[in-house]
Design an enzyme around this catalytic site. Structure first.
Site, PDB file in Angstrom:
ATOM      1  CG  ASN A 207      -1.832   1.191   1.284  1.00 45.94           C
ATOM      2  OD1 ASN A 207      -2.429   1.536   0.251  1.00 45.94           O
ATOM      3  ND2 ASN A 207      -1.979   1.840   2.428  1.00 45.94           N
TER       4      ASN A 207
ATOM      5  CG  HIS B 255      -0.972   6.388   4.496  1.00 46.74           C
ATOM      6  ND1 HIS B 255      -2.356   6.330   4.447  1.00 46.74           N
ATOM      7  CD2 HIS B 255      -0.662   7.298   5.447  1.00 46.74           C
ATOM      8  CE1 HIS B 255      -2.846   7.165   5.347  1.00 46.74           C
ATOM      9  NE2 HIS B 255      -1.843   7.753   5.972  1.00 46.74           N
TER      10      HIS B 255
ATOM     11  CB  SER C 191       4.778   5.413   4.275  1.00 52.17           C
ATOM     12  OG  SER C 191       5.023   6.502   5.125  1.00 52.17           O
TER      13      SER C 191
ATOM     14  CG  ASP D 135      -3.316   3.647   6.826  1.00 50.86           C
ATOM     15  OD1 ASP D 135      -3.313   3.036   5.736  1.00 50.86           O
ATOM     16  OD2 ASP D 135      -4.111   4.564   7.092  1.00 50.86           O
TER      17      ASP D 135
HETATM   18  C1  GAR Z   1      -2.581   8.723  -3.053  1.00 47.18           C
HETATM   19  O1  GAR Z   1      -2.173   9.951  -2.531  1.00 47.18           O
HETATM   20  C2  GAR Z   1      -2.395   7.626  -2.035  1.00 47.18           C
HETATM   21  O2  GAR Z   1      -1.283   7.836  -1.210  1.00 47.18           O
HETATM   22  C3  GAR Z   1      -3.672   7.718  -1.250  1.00 47.18           C
HETATM   23  O3  GAR Z   1      -4.658   7.937  -2.226  1.00 47.18           O
HETATM   24  C4  GAR Z   1      -4.095   8.713  -3.283  1.00 47.18           C
HETATM   25  C5  GAR Z   1      -4.471   8.096  -4.605  1.00 47.18           C
HETATM   26  O4  GAR Z   1      -4.060   8.920  -5.652  1.00 47.18           O
HETATM   27  N1  GAR Z   1      -3.924   6.533  -0.503  1.00 47.18           N
HETATM   28  C6  GAR Z   1      -4.457   6.531   0.722  1.00 47.18           C
HETATM   29  O5  GAR Z   1      -4.809   7.547   1.294  1.00 47.18           O
HETATM   30  C7  GAR Z   1      -4.610   5.161   1.356  1.00 47.18           C
HETATM   31  N2  GAR Z   1      -4.841   5.261   2.757  1.00 47.18           N
HETATM   32  P1  GAR Z   1      -4.042   8.401  -7.138  1.00 47.18           P
HETATM   33  O6  GAR Z   1      -5.418   7.788  -7.398  1.00 47.18           O
HETATM   34  O7  GAR Z   1      -3.823   9.614  -7.967  1.00 47.18           O
HETATM   35  O8  GAR Z   1      -2.940   7.378  -7.263  1.00 47.18           O
END
Ligand code: GAR
Length: 216
Positions: free
Chosen positions: A110, A112, A139, A148
């Site tokens: 994942n 985050h 991360s 997480d």
């Molecule tokens: C990213 O910033 C990722 O880190 C976050 O969602 C976004 C997806 O962006 N993930 C989380 O918050 C998971 N807990 P994207 O669709 O443009 O890749």
């Protein structure tokens, strides 16, 4: 020919991390093959990015299921039809059941948008600013049953500037996400990264609690 590692990507949104991963596989020497992209939202832009790249896509609407376990069981079936070595969560905005996480133990990554263990959950950029953090970042970690909370693989750190807003921070963190996620996936695909009993292992060595640290 290098051995390829089939990867299934799960996402719910715009899929900029998926795009970074797709771009990183176009180098010719990549051992990563994205076998499919699956979303719980049929209208996720990430699915379009996948189709544009000629990658198989599936949508599975969580609202059509009675409860988390039933959805996760159907999701496992869908994923396993592609027989992936690795499952990559790229903005997949669902809490996963313990059964799902156990099924993919050691092969579920994942990303985050915070320097875990700081700011688990949502609204991480706002919370970093509210907390007065001088550093922020993102991360990549192995997923365990703790939300997480799994062993860290790599973190990218950026300084927080006085004039930063949640949007400006998010933008700079995204740039880092697009660097570290393809890197971690490549490590896994090349057999360099694994989940050991004590934490994440890179080239057989136990990584520090923060994972591999990149300072900007
Ligand atoms: C990213 O910033 C990722 O880190 C976050 O969602 C976004 C997806 O962006 N993930 C989380 O918050 C998971 N807990 P994207 O669709 O443009 O890749």
């Amino acid at each position: 020919m290098p051995k390829t590692c089939d990867v299934v990507v799960l996402l719910s949104g715009t899929g900029s991390n998926l795009q970074a991963l797709i771009d990183s596989t176009r180098t010719g020497d990549s051992s990563v093959r994205i076998a499919a992209v699956i979303s719980n939202r049929a209208d996720a832009y990430g699915l379009q990015r996948a189709r544009d790249a000629g990658i198989d896509t599936r949508a599975l609407d969580h609202k059509a299921f009675e409860g988390r376990e039933a959805f996760d069981a159907a999701l496992i079936e869908l994923i396993d039809a592609f027989n992936p070595k690795l499952v990559v969560l790229a903005g997949f905005m669902r809490i996963l059941s313990a059964g799902f996480v156990r099924h993919y133990q050691g092969r579920l990554l994942n990303i985050h948008p915070s320097l875990l263990p700081k700011h688990k959950g949502l609204h991480t950029h706002e919370r970093a600013l509210e907390a007065g953090d001088t550093e922020h970042g993102c991360s990549v970690h192995f997923v365990t049953e703790e939300l997480d909370g799994g062993p860290l693989v790599v973190q990218a750190v950026i300084p927080v500037e006085l004039q930063d807003s949640p949007q400006s921070l998010a933008q700079r963190v995204h740039v880092q996400e697009h660097l570290i996620y393809p890197m971690a996936v490549r490590w896994f695909a090349e057999g360099r990264l694994a989940l050991g009993e004590q934490g994440a292992l890179l080239d057989g060595q136990l990584l520090a609690a923060s994972g591999h640290l990149i300072r900007n």
